[in-house]
Design a protein around this motif. Structure first.
Motif, mmCIF file in Angstrom:
data_model
loop_
_atom_site.group_PDB
_atom_site.id
_atom_site.type_symbol
_atom_site.label_atom_id
_atom_site.label_comp_id
_atom_site.label_asym_id
_atom_site.label_seq_id
_atom_site.Cartn_x
_atom_site.Cartn_y
_atom_site.Cartn_z
ATOM 1 N N TYR A 202 25.562 40.826 0.543
ATOM 2 C CA TYR A 202 25.489 39.695 1.675
ATOM 3 C C TYR A 202 26.710 38.833 1.180
ATOM 4 C CZ TYR A 202 21.025 41.948 2.700
ATOM 5 O OH TYR A 202 20.178 42.771 3.117
ATOM 6 N N ALA A 203 27.583 38.554 2.177
ATOM 7 C CA ALA A 203 28.731 37.529 1.641
ATOM 8 C C ALA A 203 28.767 36.521 2.785
ATOM 9 C CB ALA A 203 29.972 38.464 1.916
ATOM 10 N N PHE A 222 28.218 43.619 9.266
ATOM 11 C CA PHE A 222 26.995 43.512 10.312
ATOM 12 C C PHE A 222 26.600 41.937 10.219
ATOM 13 C CE2 PHE A 222 26.930 47.642 9.059
ATOM 14 C CZ PHE A 222 26.995 48.407 10.053
ATOM 15 N N PRO A 223 26.087 41.414 11.180
ATOM 16 C CA PRO A 223 25.499 40.126 11.237
ATOM 17 C C PRO A 223 24.037 40.263 10.902
ATOM 18 C CG PRO A 223 25.284 40.944 13.695
ATOM 19 C CD PRO A 223 26.206 41.814 12.467
ATOM 20 N N SER A 228 15.154 40.112 10.903
ATOM 21 C CA SER A 228 15.638 41.406 10.430
ATOM 22 C C SER A 228 15.383 41.590 8.939
ATOM 23 C CB SER A 228 17.072 41.657 10.590
ATOM 24 O OG SER A 228 17.821 40.721 9.638
ATOM 25 N N ASP A 229 15.062 42.896 8.486
ATOM 26 C CA ASP A 229 15.150 42.998 7.148
ATOM 27 C C ASP A 229 16.139 42.414 6.409
ATOM 28 O OD1 ASP A 229 12.950 44.735 7.801
ATOM 29 O OD2 ASP A 229 13.927 46.598 7.514
ATOM 30 N N ASP A 230 17.245 42.410 6.814
ATOM 31 C CA ASP A 230 18.523 41.829 5.859
ATOM 32 C C ASP A 230 18.280 40.358 5.773
ATOM 33 O OD1 ASP A 230 20.321 43.809 5.435
ATOM 34 O OD2 ASP A 230 21.074 43.634 7.577
ATOM 35 N N GLU A 231 17.700 39.574 6.880
ATOM 36 C CA GLU A 231 17.454 38.045 6.721
ATOM 37 C C GLU A 231 16.100 38.127 5.609
ATOM 38 O OE1 GLU A 231 15.985 34.141 9.172
ATOM 39 O OE2 GLU A 231 15.071 36.104 9.723
ATOM 40 N N ALA A 232 15.272 38.866 5.587
ATOM 41 C CA ALA A 232 14.086 38.818 4.523
ATOM 42 C C ALA A 232 14.710 39.044 3.223
ATOM 43 C CB ALA A 232 12.963 39.705 4.952
ATOM 44 N N ALA A 236 14.882 35.978 0.446
ATOM 45 C CA ALA A 236 14.238 36.155 -0.768
ATOM 46 C C ALA A 236 15.113 35.764 -2.180
ATOM 47 C CB ALA A 236 13.546 37.619 -0.941
ATOM 48 N N LEU A 237 16.206 36.312 -1.980
ATOM 49 C CA LEU A 237 17.191 36.575 -3.104
ATOM 50 C C LEU A 237 17.407 34.790 -3.161
ATOM 51 C CD1 LEU A 237 19.804 39.130 -2.469
ATOM 52 C CD2 LEU A 237 18.163 39.111 -4.357
#
Length: 271
Positions: A202-203, A222-223, A228-232, A236-237
């Motif tokens: 994630y950049a 990708f946005p 989304s799973d990416d947002e979660a 969390a990070l």
């Protein structure tokens, strides 16, 4: 600290160096319970953690979950770490550092956790300063690294399973990455993700030109979509980064997430 054993900080560099000997730490683990130690560190102390991790990986301690046999050891360092701080760091071991580190932080990280933040009283914003050198997490297989500041070139090269958070990096980040998760909360330098074949990065793309700095031969951008799973995964990070380092940058991003989320891109290899 939860009943863990404690040692006072070493008063001089020579004594501090001697205290890194794995034989000095292992008795605390063998005695049972969790261990918390405070240590000074100077840049002549190199590969700190490698010997301890070797003992743990060789089964010096009784089995029982993780390299430390179900126990944990946390070492809280202050100062400037030499090369290869936390090299090969094993599961069950956490290194925190108030200061900065040279090259090869977390080389071949093997399940341990490293968190580096500026010393107390630092002037300016941590995200504008370099806190670790080049080639952080080279060949890491598992574990995590959290850097409250920027790192140098070749960050996360050949990462195959570790989780890494940093607030800006130099050129050639995530080169030949085959697994794991990386979050860069600032600039990425050129040739990002060259030869990347696995994992997710994630950049932060504040200026909208991340594609110019990525090597797009093997990855797509990708946005990070809402819900989304990416947002979660990314939020969390960020939360863990704040917890482990006190990062003001990550805290500000979370506080204004509606505006910050669209500025992140998920970098993923083509399937």
């Amino acid at each position: 600290e939860g009943g863990g054993a404690r040692q006072p900080a070493a008063p001089a560099a020579a004594e501090a160096a001697a205290n890194y000997d794995a034989e000095r730490i292992i008795p605390f683990l063998e005695a049972g319970g969790d261990t918390v130690l405070d240590r000074d560190i100077v840049n002549s102390n190199r590969s700190v953690g490698a010997a301890l991790s070797g003992f743990l990986a060789a089964g010096r301690l009784a089995a029982g979950g993780g390299a430390a046999g179900g126990r944990t050891v946390t070492v809280r360092f202050s100062g400037v770490a030499g090369q290869s701080f936390g090299a090969f760091l094993a599961s069950g071991v956490t290194f925190t550092l108030a200061g900065e580190a040279n090259d090869y932080v977390g080389k071949s990280l093997s399940g341990g956790t490293i968190a580096i933040r500026p010393p107390a009283g630092m002037q300016g914003k941590p995200e504008n300063n370099v806190i670790a050198g080049n080639v952080v997490a080279y060949g890491a297989t598992s574990g995590s690294i959290f850097l409250n500041g920027q790192a140098g070139e070749r960050f996360g090269v050949r990462n195959s399973g570790a989780t890494l958070v940093v607030e800006g990096i130099g050129d050639h980040g995530c080169e030949y990455m085959t697994g794991g998760t990386v979050a860069v909360l600032g600039k990425v330098g050129v040739n990002f993700a060259a030869g990347m074949t696995g994992g997710t990065a994630y950049a932060y793309d504040e200026t909208g030109d991340l594609d110019l700095n990525c090597n797009l031969d093997s990855v797509d951008l990708f946005p990070v979509e809402e819900g989304s799973d990416d947002e979660a995964a990314l939020t969390a990070l960020l939360r863990e980064h704040v917890e482990r380092t006190g990062s003001p940058l990550a805290a500000r991003m979370l506080a204004d997430w509606r505006s910050e989320r669209p500025r992140f891109a998920a970098v993923k290899p083509r399937r």
